[in-house]
Design an enzyme around this catalytic site. Sequence first.
Site, PDB file in Angstrom:
ATOM      1  N   ASP A  37       0.864  -1.168   0.000  1.00  0.00           N
ATOM      2  CA  ASP A  37       0.000   0.000   0.000  1.00  0.00           C
ATOM      3  C   ASP A  37       0.912   1.233   0.000  1.00  0.00           C
ATOM      4  OD1 ASP A  37      -2.110   1.707   0.014  1.00  0.00           O
ATOM      5  OD2 ASP A  37      -3.206   0.699   1.601  1.00  0.00           O
TER       6      ASP A  37
HETATM    7  C1  BGC Z   1      -4.989   3.126  -0.068  1.00  0.00           C
HETATM    8  C2  BGC Z   1      -5.048   2.086  -1.153  1.00  0.00           C
HETATM    9  C3  BGC Z   1      -4.882   2.747  -2.501  1.00  0.00           C
HETATM   10  C4  BGC Z   1      -3.584   3.515  -2.520  1.00  0.00           C
HETATM   11  C5  BGC Z   1      -3.298   4.175  -3.844  1.00  0.00           C
HETATM   12  C6  BGC Z   1      -3.776   4.021  -0.209  1.00  0.00           C
HETATM   13  O1  BGC Z   1      -3.801   5.066   0.703  1.00  0.00           O
HETATM   14  O2  BGC Z   1      -5.001   2.489   1.191  1.00  0.00           O
HETATM   15  O3  BGC Z   1      -6.249   1.370  -1.074  1.00  0.00           O
HETATM   16  O4  BGC Z   1      -4.934   1.793  -3.523  1.00  0.00           O
HETATM   17  O5  BGC Z   1      -3.627   4.506  -1.516  1.00  0.00           O
HETATM   18  O6  BGC Z   1      -4.123   5.238  -4.096  1.00  0.00           O
END
Ligand code: BGC
Length: 756
Positions: free
Chosen positions: A284
């Site tokens: 993530d």
């Molecule tokens: C989120 C993810 C997301 C990623 C990219 C993160 O803060 O938890 O679910 O895919 O950002 O935008």
Amino acid sequence: MTTEPYRDTTLSIEERVADLLGRMTVEEKAGQLTQYFHFGSMFGDAPQTGDGEPNPFFAHIRTPDIVENEVAAGRAGSVLFVRDAANANRIQRRAIEESRLGIPLIFGFDVIHGMRTIFPAPIGLAASWDPETIEAAQAVAAREARANGIHWTFAPMVDIARDPRWGRMFEGAGEDPYLGGKVAAAQVRGFQGDLGAENIIAGPKHFAGYGAAVGGRDYEEAEISDSELWNVYLPPFKAAIDAGAGNIMSAYMELNGVPATGNKWLLTEVLRDTWGFAGWVVSDANAAHSLEAQHFAKDQPDAGVRALNAGLDMEMTMLTPAYSFLPDAVADGRVDVAVLDASVRRVLAAKFRLGLFENPYTDEGLGAEVLGAPEHGEVARRAAEHSLVLLKNDGVLPLDRTAITKVAVIGQLAASKRDTLGSWSFDHVTEDTVTILEALNQAVGPDVEVNFAPGASIPEKKFKSFFDDSTHPNDTTPEDYDDEAEAAKAVALAAESDVAIVVVGERQTQSGELASRSTLELPPAQVEQLKAIAATGTRVVLLVMSARPLDLRWASENVSAIVDVWHPGTRGGEAVASALLGEFSPAGRLPFSWPQHVGQVPVYYAHSTTFQPQGASQRYWDDASVPLFPFGFGLSYATFEYANVRVSALSIGVGESLEVSVDVTNRSQIEADEVVQLYIHQRYGSTARPVRELKGFRRVEFAPGETQTVTFVLGPDELTYWSAATRGFVQEASTFDVWVGGDSTASLGAEFEVTA
Ligand code: BGC
């Protein structure tokens, strides 16, 4: 001119990967494992430190040149957040033409519930209990994303959520692992198809346990027993992988003390060794970097080493990558180059599989034809229609057009295009959205007057986040808004109308990431307004626009009808209007148990029988301990009757299957869908099993008066579970109860034996 073997399309992917890998330096390998955010000009110029230098923490986010130069130098394998073909092509050209080996980038993005055409919030899609519609929706999302140059989505989110305070309940399929698994698989099939020119790779997330954040507070740790992990939190991931998902995203938080992004048990033992997952794992955002802040890694180099060695293939980052230190770690032996190579192989294989070496660029003319195509809107409308859940109806619905002349529509959300779309939509055209107010105005016909009052406002969030600062302006209440006066106008309007359609709920930034809340209450001013409207004697139809259950105790006893409309998407308003007017019957079902109030949380149907089961509804002395609406619940304009639940065998051996059948009759004069659900209970075994578990469902279309026999198969897949006593999967000899009906309280049932 000789072509390098990795460019030779007659060779297998393995051969091409092996050749390319053999040509790469360790720096280039680390680069392939790095994914950068590229926000373009979204956040303006980089803020500076006191010395006039760009603040290093924001440098990569606000200075896209830094990222592009890394791409050109062969130090990036992927970029996310670029979402138009021209920009994607421009950046891709730098990778192809300027980097030493010309390895194409893979572009990723959060295509969560649509790209240009926005579908209902994922929790609403799940409420359709309709894998076919969900698959069709995500196939459209993939087609539009691909036209924008995107190859890979960070979806579906398959985290089980049993605490509605958690804002990200928005993105998932609710509380149940069986429904969650079916919804996850449908989404993967929709996104990926056969990985052709209109498909994208799916990346189920967040592996694993993120939905169990303590207190529903986003990002907080999850403490989950092994039994809950294997029986509840992991199955939707397994289902997504079995459906062919090419990627997985690791979670932020600690799972039982070990951060998921550095968790070798999760990323290697479960994912690779037990499940045989062959795709690649991405972190993530900044999650590898965060291993230091989470006091797990010693410093950034250690964070990179621990993430890679745990099984994390690619780092997603806005910052200086922890993986940029990997070359040193290979040099001094903290990382075995074979481990690095295995990760690079997985990333390169995905790029070959997508055909990016042959076709790295996107046709920039495609968007005009594909984005927001009319047929996509039709899929969105159908998905929204299928997602609506009718929670109460004293007969006021469907509205009788011939018996009403004046309709009051009340509530800011009824007229907000942005809130109709919901969170996690970035690339829509807000103006394309049809609100509930607009759709009702269109649909009622010339003889009915529709009047609108925004009424009591929706209070702002006390703490805002990154997501309140998006490219599309959010709808907010004007500063000089006079709440009392507006509420009074709304009540007066209701009083002079034949019916009041009152929309309550949450704005789009009030759920999603960093959008957890401490209560489930409706704003007090809205409750007061609702009471005053009801006191006028005008019948009230309450529409709930939100991605989480809200406290509807008063409403459920005092209004005429309640429909959960979720955040219904681009064509959502039309879906709602036609449901209210009876053009179809709502048939969506709750994908979670709807608590009476926050004090009951967590409340879910698949709890244990436990001591004194007869007292299950009175576990608190001050209030009921059962939900307001049960899991799987939803009403219809039709009336369905269930009869003749039967099993094909009264006894089967372990490993064998039987059929459970039921006759379902539509006792009404209208066409309608019914979601037929099957639940089981194992009466005894090496552990005590939940009172009920969903093990089959089917959304079926019925003609007026029609009877259909619906048959489910129960076999090892449905009867096996992970036992904390034997510490493994077991299928046990036992007596099983089975129930079939329209929700999780179904009473019509049968029983059968499983013998050793
Ligand atoms: C989120 C993810 C997301 C990623 C990219 C993160 O803060 O938890 O679910 O895919 O950002 O935008």
